[in-house]
Design a protein around this motif. Structure first.
Motif, mmCIF file in Angstrom:
data_model
loop_
_atom_site.group_PDB
_atom_site.id
_atom_site.type_symbol
_atom_site.label_atom_id
_atom_site.label_comp_id
_atom_site.label_asym_id
_atom_site.label_seq_id
_atom_site.Cartn_x
_atom_site.Cartn_y
_atom_site.Cartn_z
ATOM 1 N N LYS A 314 14.748 53.610 31.449
ATOM 2 C CA LYS A 314 14.934 52.308 32.115
ATOM 3 C C LYS A 314 13.813 52.019 33.106
ATOM 4 C CE LYS A 314 19.888 51.553 32.385
ATOM 5 N NZ LYS A 314 21.063 51.903 33.184
ATOM 6 N N THR A 318 7.013 47.616 31.404
ATOM 7 C CA THR A 318 6.189 47.066 30.322
ATOM 8 C C THR A 318 5.317 45.940 30.875
ATOM 9 O OG1 THR A 318 7.952 47.583 28.773
ATOM 10 C CG2 THR A 318 6.330 45.983 28.025
ATOM 11 N N GLY A 357 17.313 48.508 25.369
ATOM 12 C CA GLY A 357 16.273 47.707 24.695
ATOM 13 C C GLY A 357 16.763 47.146 23.374
ATOM 14 N N HIS A 361 10.327 42.135 24.102
ATOM 15 C CA HIS A 361 10.407 42.100 25.566
ATOM 16 C C HIS A 361 10.355 40.657 26.059
ATOM 17 C CE1 HIS A 361 9.179 42.905 29.756
ATOM 18 N NE2 HIS A 361 9.770 44.076 29.574
ATOM 19 N N GLU A 369 10.671 46.071 23.906
ATOM 20 C CA GLU A 369 11.358 46.855 24.944
ATOM 21 C C GLU A 369 11.426 48.336 24.562
ATOM 22 O OE1 GLU A 369 14.574 43.528 26.504
ATOM 23 O OE2 GLU A 369 15.140 44.884 24.885
ATOM 24 N N THR A 371 13.151 51.355 23.631
ATOM 25 C CA THR A 371 14.451 51.279 22.952
ATOM 26 C C THR A 371 15.029 52.670 22.680
ATOM 27 O OG1 THR A 371 13.879 49.164 21.955
ATOM 28 C CG2 THR A 371 15.506 50.498 20.760
#
Ligand code: NAP
Length: 485
Positions: A314, A318, A357, A361, A369, A371
């Protein structure tokens, strides 16, 4: 590209020590995958220029083979030092064209430079052998000689290091190179060509060509003057090139796709396994050949591992790789995004649970994301193919025998990882895993001092270590008669 040493930015192919003049409008535009902004245009070569590079390489190689190894070593050391001097600019070029965070790009430059330095040293250690005579008047001397001109094709995921990993042993052993970088990331290779000139490597020894893959591949593979092909890329392309190399019986080195299993036994140090899994999975947005593609966790610790893993993943931020706080950049292109999405949707259709995710994103574009897919099973695409995206499927397993069978159930054999604190199990599992490389209690395994490479459909040959030079050398023996008096 905003860098300090603008000389590093070249838009033309480097052939026989010269930058080719722009051809008649045959250019390709290169884009930053983080924002789709154009970085520049590179001019493409045709068959005529490729053949010119092969001819130049033949001439240069013959002379280079005769240069004392100490001088070869010094030239490579100059290149090594120039890479370090220009580390920040070279790293930025990678991030602009490939997307990975600057921190990773800086690491890629150091990693690639380390191969140049290592093989600069190894150049001085190309030892032969003396074999006892099989008759009283005989002696047999074994010498090692460079293979000759090497054709070289590299991928986009490590645009600088994958080339440096080949330049080190090829040039140290006395070979010359004709290279084609991936079309998405030509600037890193052209920057290395510029530095090779600055380091004083003779003209024609190292050529970088921007060209259509098929044209380049067929020119290199048809040429009997090119004695070896070294390729890093997908297994599908590697197979094609291997077949086409048969006509001229070239030596072939292939660094191909991977599908790494990452196994966590219930006696593992859980924190360390979680950190290792993150390093092995999310580096370069999951776009490395040694990325953990299948995470197997023993059922007793499955939930606890997932909890800790989710908490830490988490925290991955990004964004654009040029921003200091970015941990994960974009995927390389639209195809990569499509494949990643397909793997996620297939996994959910087959019973996987998205724990984190799972979608593009919010930044949009090529960002996906980080994931995590729980309850993964062996029918899913993620269990059978390289994803090459930031997707971690987690599978539960019960026994050592079962997980080894599942881990080995793949045509790939590049990297593998496992975590345990049991000594006997450490040996057993290391020996049982059908992979060229095993990370035991670590998620980071690559170094210039180790023989990087795969078995099965992950390739042939090794890059790095004392074994890496063998791929560029021929063995010859001289049988000497009449030694008796
Ligand atoms: P790819 O599609 O096989 O392309 C690799 C290179 O081969 C590119 O320069 C490509 O140029 C060229 N190429 C493709 N077809 C060709 C042909 N017929 N003749 C000559 N050249 C040809 O692989 P990729 O998608 O760029 O790279 C990702 C793959 O590389 C993954 O599978 C990854 O696991 C593998 N990889 C392996 C290692 C390792 O050390 N084992 C390291 C890094 C990456 P075009 O794009 O112009 O076709």
């Amino acid at each position: 590209m905003e860098i300090i040493n603008k000389n590093l930015i070249k838009h033309q192919s480097y052939i026989d020590g010269e930058w080719l003049e722009m051809l008649d409008g045959s250019t390709t535009s290169i884009y930053n995958p983080a924002n789709q902004e154009k970085i520049g245009d590179v001019s493409s070569c045709g068959i005529k220029e490729i053949n010119k590079a092969i001819e130049a390489a033949c001439i240069a190689q013959k002379k280079w083979a005769k240069v004392p190894s100490k001088e070869k070593s010094e030239a490579l050391n100059r290149l090594y030092l120039l890479m370090l001097e220009n580390q920040e600019d070279l790293a930025k070029i990678i991030t602009y064209e490939q997307g990975k965070p600057l921190l990773e790009s800086r690491g890629e430059i150091l990693y690639g430079a380390a191969y140049i330095q290592w093989f600069a040293e190894e150049a001085k250690r190309i030892y032969g052998d003396i074999i006892p005579g099989h008759m009283s008047d005989r002696r047999t001397v074994v010498i090692k000689q460079p293979i000759g001109v090497v054709g070289c094709i590299t991928p986009w995921n490590f645009p600088s290091a994958m080339l440096a990993r080949k330049m080190g042993p090829a040039l140290a052993s006395g070979c010359a190179m004709v290279c084609k970088p991936a079309p998405q990331t030509p600037y890193s290779a052209l920057a290395l060509a510029y530095l090779s000139k600055e380091a004083g490597l003779p003209k024609g020894l190292f050529n970088v060509i921007i060209s259509d893959a098929e044209i380049f591949g067929s020119a290199i593979l048809k040429s009997s003057a090119v004695r070896k092909l070294t390729f890093t890329g997908s297994t599908a392309t590697g197979k094609k090139l291997l077949k086409a190399s048969a006509d001229t019986v070239k030596r072939v080195s292939l660094e191909l796709g991977g599908h790494a299993p990452f196994i966590v036994f219930d006696d593992a140090d859980l924190e360390s396994a979680i950190d290792g899994a993150i390093a092995a999975k999310y580096r370069n947005s999951g776009q490395t050949c040694v990325c953990a593609n299948r995470i197997y966790v023993q059922s007793k610790i499955y939930e606890k591992f997932c909890e800790g893993f989710i908490e830490k993943v988490k925290l991955i931020k990004t964004g654009n790789g040029l921003d200091d706080d970015t941990d994960q950049g974009p995927l390389i292109d639209e195809n990569a995004l499509i494949k990643t999405k397909k793997h996620v949707s297939n996994a959910t259709e087959l019973g996987g649970l998205i724990a984190l995710g799972g979608k593009t994103h919010k930044l949009g574009g090529l960002f996906f994301e980080p994931t995590i897919i729980k309850n993964s099973n062996d029918k899913m695409l993620v269990a059978n193919e390289e994803t090459f995206g930031p997707v971690a499927p987690i599978f539960a397993f019960e026994t050592e025998r079962e997980v080894i069978q599942r881990a080995n159930n793949s045509p790939y054999g590049l990297a593998s990882y496992f975590y345990t604190r049991d000594l006997a199990k450490s040996w057993r599992v290391s020996e049982e895993l059908e992979y060229g490389m095993v990370g035991l209690n670590t998620g980071i395994i690559s170094s210039e001092m180790a023989p990087f490479g795969g078995i099965k459909e992950s390739g042939m040959g090794r890059e790095g270590s004392k074994y890496g030079m063998d791929d560029y050398l021929e063995i010859k023996y001289i049988s000497i008669a009449g030694v008796d008096d």
